[in-house]
Motif scaffolding. Structure first.
Motif, mmCIF file in Angstrom:
data_model
loop_
_atom_site.group_PDB
_atom_site.id
_atom_site.type_symbol
_atom_site.label_atom_id
_atom_site.label_comp_id
_atom_site.label_asym_id
_atom_site.label_seq_id
_atom_site.Cartn_x
_atom_site.Cartn_y
_atom_site.Cartn_z
ATOM 1 N N PRO A 1 0.830 -1.221 0.000
ATOM 2 C CA PRO A 1 0.000 0.000 0.000
ATOM 3 C C PRO A 1 0.858 1.262 0.000
ATOM 4 C CG PRO A 1 -0.735 -1.569 1.667
ATOM 5 C CD PRO A 1 0.573 -2.072 1.173
ATOM 6 N N TRP B 1 0.518 5.785 -0.359
ATOM 7 C CA TRP B 1 -0.335 6.972 -0.387
ATOM 8 C C TRP B 1 0.345 8.081 -1.177
ATOM 9 C CZ3 TRP B 1 -0.711 3.317 3.190
ATOM 10 C CH2 TRP B 1 -1.969 3.001 3.696
ATOM 11 N N PHE C 1 -5.102 7.207 -1.220
ATOM 12 C CA PHE C 1 -4.503 5.904 -1.485
ATOM 13 C C PHE C 1 -4.205 5.751 -2.980
ATOM 14 C CE2 PHE C 1 -4.734 1.228 -2.041
ATOM 15 C CZ PHE C 1 -3.773 0.863 -1.109
ATOM 16 N N TRP D 1 -4.272 3.292 -5.805
ATOM 17 C CA TRP D 1 -4.875 1.997 -6.108
ATOM 18 C C TRP D 1 -4.173 1.306 -7.277
ATOM 19 C CZ3 TRP D 1 -8.304 0.199 -2.682
ATOM 20 C CH2 TRP D 1 -8.957 1.127 -1.866
ATOM 21 N N GLY D 2 -4.317 -0.014 -7.310
ATOM 22 C CA GLY D 2 -3.785 -0.789 -8.431
ATOM 23 C C GLY D 2 -2.678 -1.727 -8.011
ATOM 24 N N GLN E 1 0.976 2.190 -10.200
ATOM 25 C CA GLN E 1 -0.048 2.916 -9.427
ATOM 26 C C GLN E 1 0.154 4.427 -9.449
ATOM 27 O OE1 GLN E 1 2.062 0.550 -8.259
ATOM 28 N NE2 GLN E 1 1.133 -0.723 -6.677
ATOM 29 N N HIS F 1 0.244 10.473 -7.326
ATOM 30 C CA HIS F 1 -0.575 9.993 -8.430
ATOM 31 C C HIS F 1 -0.103 10.629 -9.735
ATOM 32 C CE1 HIS F 1 -3.760 9.404 -5.206
ATOM 33 N NE2 HIS F 1 -3.692 8.219 -5.773
#
Length: 332
Positions: free
Chosen positions: A91, A93, A100, A102-103, A107, A119
């Motif tokens: 995980p 962030w 979070f 995801w993927g 990610q 992101h």
């Protein structure tokens, strides 16, 4: 009166109860951060342990950025992040929006210079505040100039400072300075030494000063963005074409203002050095014009121009460096 043994047992039991309460509070906080709704029966400890290991490692990076002093946030030279698509293990962030990521693959993106994780859609929103980490700097040569000076927290690249100091300490009167090439294998040795040892490199062991000048020229040629950056290149070429002396100097000042701070500081230091080289012309036979022929294509390269235009620009590149050397005291 209770014995000492019973007192110690009671103290240990109390400590364990307090530890259990702290862990329960941590688990509640972690569940809230993950958006998990917990029922009356909480999962066993084996459920929480891997989540704690991953989540707390990520939260520390968020805390690290949030607690930076304002002075620490301001980089010596503004630098954009060098984001690359990255597949994270476990995980993660986003360090920009704190959401979070995801993927299972790709990610998000990771800055190759400072390690910032965000992101992909957040990468365009992150300010140009990259503070390169030495752990991510794999080599000195071919490393972006601003990245290097920010990582080492210096005004100029160490290669420039160290080579120029060595040249000025024992080589200013060497005939053909910068024009005569050093033995290529030895120049490559110096390059490898800098890449391996950085500022601890000992270049004084090389008796031939042409090896040191060769290492400096190679460093400047290997820069992914030249000292005279691609953005400023057209303005310098236009300034070199002007005939009126006053207008030419003014155009050069405007062009210099377009350089990133680290590039400007490096160019200033280098031109002051080359000016001192010309002051020893009767020994080294190197005047401003000769040095400009050597450093023109080293300090500036045409940005995505066709071969004919780039070829025509060579004489203006020489003129640019010649003007910078001759007018070093008024331009910088």
């Amino acid at each position: 009166m209770p014995s000492r043994e019973s007192y110690e047992v009671h103290k240990e039991e109390k400590s364990l109860v307090q530890k259990a309460k702290r862990e329960a509070n941590q688990e509640d906080i972690l569940a809230a951060a993950l958006g998990m709704r917990m029922g009356p029966q909480k999962p066993p400890a084996t459920f929480w342990q891997p989540l704690k290991l991953f989540a707390y490692s990520q939260l520390t990076s968020l805390v690290r950025r949030a607690t930076l002093k304002e002075s620490d946030r301001t980089a010596r030279s503004e630098k954009v992040h060098n984001f690359k698509v990255h597949t994270f293990r476990g995980p993660h962030w986003c360090e920009h929006c704190a959401s979070f990521m995801w993927g299972l693959m790709a990610q998000g993106v990771k800055c190759a210079d400072c390690g910032l994780n965000v992101h992909k859609q957040c990468s365009s929103l992150v300010p140009n505040d990259c503070k390169p980490d030495l752990r991510h700097i794999r080599k000195i040569y071919s490393c972006d100039l601003t990245t290097l000076v920010n990582a080492y927290n210096t005004a100029r690249p160490m290669v420039v400072d160290m080579c120029i100091r060595e040249i000025e300490s024992r080589g200013l009167k060497s005939e053909g300075l910068y024009r005569i090439s050093g033995f290529s294998d030895s120049v490559e040795e110096v390059k490898m030494a800098f890449d391996k040892d950085g500022e601890k490199t000992d270049i004084s062991a090389y008796e031939d000063i042409n090896i040191i000048t060769g290492a400096l020229k190679l460093y400047l040629r290997d820069l992914p963005v030249p000292v005279i950056s691609y953005d400023a290149y057209p303005r310098f070429i236009e300034a070199a074409k002007l005939e009126d002396p006053e207008k030419k100097l003014e155009a050069f000042r405007e062009a210099l203002s377009l350089l990133p701070p680290s590039h400007s500081e490096t160019l200033k230091y280098l031109m002051a050095h080359l000016k001192r080289v010309t002051q020893n012309e009767k020994f080294n036979l190197m005047n401003a014009e000769n040095l400009a022929i050597v450093f023109g294509p080293t300090l500036m390269r045409a940005p995505n121009l066709d071969a004919i235009t780039a070829l025509n620009d060579i004489r203006y590149q020489r003129q640019v460096v010649e003007v910078l050397i001759k007018n070093e005291d008024v331009l910088f």
